[in-house]
Scaffold this active site. Sequence first.
Site, mmCIF file in Angstrom:
data_model
loop_
_atom_site.group_PDB
_atom_site.id
_atom_site.type_symbol
_atom_site.label_atom_id
_atom_site.label_comp_id
_atom_site.label_asym_id
_atom_site.label_seq_id
_atom_site.Cartn_x
_atom_site.Cartn_y
_atom_site.Cartn_z
ATOM 1 N N GLU A 94 15.015 42.712 0.905
ATOM 2 C CA GLU A 94 13.694 42.132 1.129
ATOM 3 C C GLU A 94 13.803 40.636 0.893
ATOM 4 O OE1 GLU A 94 11.452 42.857 -3.090
ATOM 5 O OE2 GLU A 94 11.440 44.477 -1.646
ATOM 6 N N TYR A 151 19.977 36.645 7.671
ATOM 7 C CA TYR A 151 19.998 38.104 7.722
ATOM 8 C C TYR A 151 19.974 38.600 9.166
ATOM 9 C CZ TYR A 151 18.951 37.551 2.762
ATOM 10 O OH TYR A 151 18.980 37.187 1.437
#
Length: 144
Positions: free
Chosen positions: A92, A104
Amino acid sequence: MTPERCAQIHAACFTMPRPWSATEFAALFASKGVFLCSVKQGFALGRIAGPEAELLTLAVHPDIQRQGFARHLMMDFEETARISSVTDLFLEVAANNSAAIALYASVGFNRAGQRKDYYHSPHGPRVSALVFRKLTGDCVKNAD
């Protein structure tokens, strides 16, 4: 890398979410399934639980950011998980952390959800957490 060094690097990188203390890092290091990938001025801390691994935090000291160290740590995180037969990777990230989100995405993570108003900002409104996932099942199957 010691819990104290992790806490120093983390403090140099984060105000939100708040930086973790050496005591918190030490407790994590002692937890089942937790693993550390590190370079001199950075680290990725992960936890394996069954077929899943979660990136708990990634920190690269600001003095050496944008030199490929975070990408290297993400590859180490994924490889460590893969050799442990992990099939799903999760993480997260604060919705306003565009650099991390770009990293990411560039290593194959896809947005899987959102936790609205998850993080407490020290001087402003709450910030949502974006949940990212990467399936590694095909890589694990091909490695056999």
